[in-house]
Write an enzyme that holds these catalytic residues in place. Structure first.
Site, PDB file in Angstrom:
ATOM      1  N   LYS A  22      49.122 -58.805  71.770  1.00  0.00           N
ATOM      2  CA  LYS A  22      49.504 -57.393  71.853  1.00  0.00           C
ATOM      3  C   LYS A  22      50.026 -56.862  70.532  1.00  0.00           C
ATOM      4  CE  LYS A  22      50.267 -56.692  76.708  1.00  0.00           C
ATOM      5  NZ  LYS A  22      51.160 -56.267  77.766  1.00  0.00           N
ATOM      6  N   LYS A  69      39.532 -60.535  78.721  1.00  0.00           N
ATOM      7  CA  LYS A  69      40.072 -60.248  80.059  1.00  0.00           C
ATOM      8  C   LYS A  69      39.884 -58.763  80.394  1.00  0.00           C
ATOM      9  CE  LYS A  69      44.451 -59.537  80.432  1.00  0.00           C
ATOM     10  NZ  LYS A  69      45.913 -59.520  80.442  1.00  0.00           N
ATOM     11  N   LYS A  73      44.029 -53.062  81.653  1.00  0.00           N
ATOM     12  CA  LYS A  73      44.258 -51.624  81.824  1.00  0.00           C
ATOM     13  C   LYS A  73      44.054 -50.882  80.517  1.00  0.00           C
ATOM     14  CE  LYS A  73      48.057 -52.778  84.891  1.00  0.00           C
ATOM     15  NZ  LYS A  73      49.444 -53.201  84.910  1.00  0.00           N
TER      16      LYS A  73
HETATM   17  P1  TYM Z   1      50.540 -57.274  84.540  1.00  0.00           P
HETATM   18  O1  TYM Z   1      51.153 -56.000  85.007  1.00  0.00           O
HETATM   19  O2  TYM Z   1      49.833 -57.287  83.237  1.00  0.00           O
HETATM   20  O3  TYM Z   1      49.508 -57.789  85.630  1.00  0.00           O
HETATM   21  C1  TYM Z   1      49.911 -57.898  86.994  1.00  0.00           C
HETATM   22  C2  TYM Z   1      49.224 -59.088  87.649  1.00  0.00           C
HETATM   23  O4  TYM Z   1      47.809 -58.927  87.588  1.00  0.00           O
HETATM   24  C3  TYM Z   1      47.234 -60.089  87.015  1.00  0.00           C
HETATM   25  N1  TYM Z   1      46.062 -59.703  86.220  1.00  0.00           N
HETATM   26  C4  TYM Z   1      44.882 -60.293  86.319  1.00  0.00           C
HETATM   27  N2  TYM Z   1      44.451 -61.292  87.102  1.00  0.00           N
HETATM   28  C5  TYM Z   1      43.166 -61.655  86.966  1.00  0.00           C
HETATM   29  N3  TYM Z   1      42.312 -61.089  86.088  1.00  0.00           N
HETATM   30  C6  TYM Z   1      42.695 -60.092  85.278  1.00  0.00           C
HETATM   31  N4  TYM Z   1      41.856 -59.518  84.443  1.00  0.00           N
HETATM   32  C7  TYM Z   1      44.046 -59.644  85.379  1.00  0.00           C
HETATM   33  N5  TYM Z   1      44.774 -58.672  84.751  1.00  0.00           N
HETATM   34  C8  TYM Z   1      46.007 -58.738  85.273  1.00  0.00           C
HETATM   35  C9  TYM Z   1      48.321 -60.669  86.115  1.00  0.00           C
HETATM   36  O5  TYM Z   1      48.109 -62.030  85.857  1.00  0.00           O
HETATM   37  C10 TYM Z   1      49.550 -60.414  86.948  1.00  0.00           C
HETATM   38  O6  TYM Z   1      49.702 -61.420  87.922  1.00  0.00           O
HETATM   39  N6  TYM Z   1      54.437 -59.954  82.951  1.00  0.00           N
HETATM   40  C11 TYM Z   1      53.688 -59.532  84.121  1.00  0.00           C
HETATM   41  C12 TYM Z   1      54.521 -58.786  85.134  1.00  0.00           C
HETATM   42  C13 TYM Z   1      55.764 -59.474  85.550  1.00  0.00           C
HETATM   43  C14 TYM Z   1      55.857 -60.561  86.467  1.00  0.00           C
HETATM   44  C15 TYM Z   1      57.250 -60.827  86.570  1.00  0.00           C
HETATM   45  C16 TYM Z   1      54.924 -61.293  87.180  1.00  0.00           C
HETATM   46  C17 TYM Z   1      57.017 -59.171  85.151  1.00  0.00           C
HETATM   47  N7  TYM Z   1      57.930 -59.986  85.791  1.00  0.00           N
HETATM   48  C18 TYM Z   1      57.716 -61.874  87.403  1.00  0.00           C
HETATM   49  C19 TYM Z   1      55.390 -62.317  87.990  1.00  0.00           C
HETATM   50  C20 TYM Z   1      56.776 -62.597  88.103  1.00  0.00           C
HETATM   51  C21 TYM Z   1      52.566 -58.596  83.672  1.00  0.00           C
HETATM   52  O7  TYM Z   1      52.621 -57.998  82.650  1.00  0.00           O
HETATM   53  O8  TYM Z   1      51.598 -58.438  84.593  1.00  0.00           O
END
Ligand code: TYM
Length: 337
Positions: free
Chosen positions: A117, A200, A203
């Site tokens: 990032k 990947k 968004k």
């Molecule tokens: P975030 O918001 O980027 O994504 C949310 C969830 O979606 C999954 N994900 C995907 N899975 C498969 N293929 C993809 N292309 C894909 N894009 C996103 C992510 O793996 C995630 O599970 N840091 C985390 C949010 C967070 C969190 C937490 C998660 C903050 N605190 C505590 C678990 C526990 C994040 O940025 O996810």
């Protein structure tokens, strides 16, 4: 406490930055729904994480409600799962600070997501973006969560959570925090970009054509799959035959996840099929699964007060779990309350 004495508890979260994608749905939300009912489940809209990069305030509130609407529309039930937004429970930020003092700079420097990032702009990104994995550890450990369903891209952050728990337990000679397990299973833990199978689906990718958004309509979904990059070969009859064909493999995995089956079963069904047959079948399946969720999200978004009520109620319940854990942490650290 031995590890087996921790009550099984699931925690996970999604950032309200931009809209939800098919990656979020298959890699996270759909799996969250699958774990509901089997044990205590908590699903958070992690708004404090979203602001590690600039968010327009109005859009942030909207996106927070929209992720909550996505949770509800996909089948999360506030009477079975605790649904809330992170900033309503101030203990996340408080435990996050303590973990900033436990985590090592060297550990943070190894976080691949930060490197991706920040890119060549590392001097200019927010300090929050750098410290983000330590706040994520706080999200999880504040509830002594034992299992965290996430997509593949979050694995390293859950491993860091374990490192933080282990160092805290070691430094303070306690066994207060559990060793949380990442749960990364099923065919779609890494949904790839539709135009480049080595990246990947996210968004924030440059072109909207590289991702399916939860709110895309039937026509757009069909168009995106039709234009998805593939290769000239038909589908093989074994998964092995997809080696070196990342775009083809991705579409097979998406099909498998949407139809609740395995990628092997999809290959058996479509062995020898060309893209002219497979892509329309995939588009129909995606529309069939996503349209009802998207319609329900639209309906829920018409009543933001009801979403706010559900999030506030969830936060209240989350606080009752978090407060004794935070208090005990302060006590262990020697902070007077
Ligand atoms: P975030 O918001 O980027 O994504 C949310 C969830 O979606 C999954 N994900 C995907 N899975 C498969 N293929 C993809 N292309 C894909 N894009 C996103 C992510 O793996 C995630 O599970 N840091 C985390 C949010 C967070 C969190 C937490 C998660 C903050 N605190 C505590 C678990 C526990 C994040 O940025 O996810």
């Amino acid at each position: 406490m031995t590890q087996s004495q921790f009550t099984p508890r699931v925690f996970s979260g999604i950032k309200p930055s931009g809209g939800l994608t098919l990656g979020n749905y298959l890699g996270a939300i759909k799996r969250f729904v699958g774990m509901q009912g089997a044990m205590e489940t908590m699903y958070c809209v992690v708004d404090l994480h979203a602001i590690t990069v600039w968010q327009d305030p109005k859009e942030l509130s909207h996106a927070t409600r929209e992720v909550a609407a996505g949770y509800l529309a996909a089948g999360l039930d506030p009477s079975q799962s605790i649904l809330f937004n992170q900033s309503r429970v101030s203990a996340h930020a408080e435990l996050g600070w303590i973990f900033n003092c436990v985590a090592r700079v060297g550990w943070m420097n190894r976080m691949t997501q930060f490197k991706d990032k920040a890119g060549s702009n590392a001097e200019k990104v927010s300090l929050g973006l750098y410290a983000y994995p330590s706040l994520m550890a706080a999200d999880i450990l504040l509830y002594h969560a034992t299992q965290v369903p996430v997509g593949e891209d979050q694995k390293q952050h859950v491993e860091l959570t374990r490192d933080i728990a282990a160092k805290f337990n070691h430094d303070y000679k306690t066994d207060f925090f559990p060793m949380t397990e990442p749960v990364i299973d099923g065919p779609a833990t890494r949904v790839m970009n539709l135009r480049d199978g080595s990246k990947k689906m996210s968004k924030s990718g440059e072109s909207d054509m590289e991702r399916i958004n939860m709110r895309d309509g039937a026509e757009l979904i069909a168009k995106k799959f039709k234009k998805a990059k593939t290769d000239p070969e038909p589908l093989p009859d074994t998964l092995d035959g997809l080696k070196g064909r990342p775009e083809a493999r991705n579409l097979v995995d998406i099909y498998a996840a949407l139809s609740d089956t395995t990628s092997e079963a999809v290959i058996t069904e479509y062995a020898g099929a060309g893209w002219g047959r497979f892509k329309p079948a995939l588009a129909d399946l995606a529309v069939d699964r996503l349209a009802p969720i998207s319609d329900e999200m639209t309906r829920l978004m018409d009543d933001p007060a009801e979403i706010d009520r559900i999030l506030a109620d969830g936060a209240e319940r989350a606080r009752t779990i978090a407060e004794p854990i935070l208090s005990r942490t302060y006590e262990i650290v020697g902070l007077l309350r």
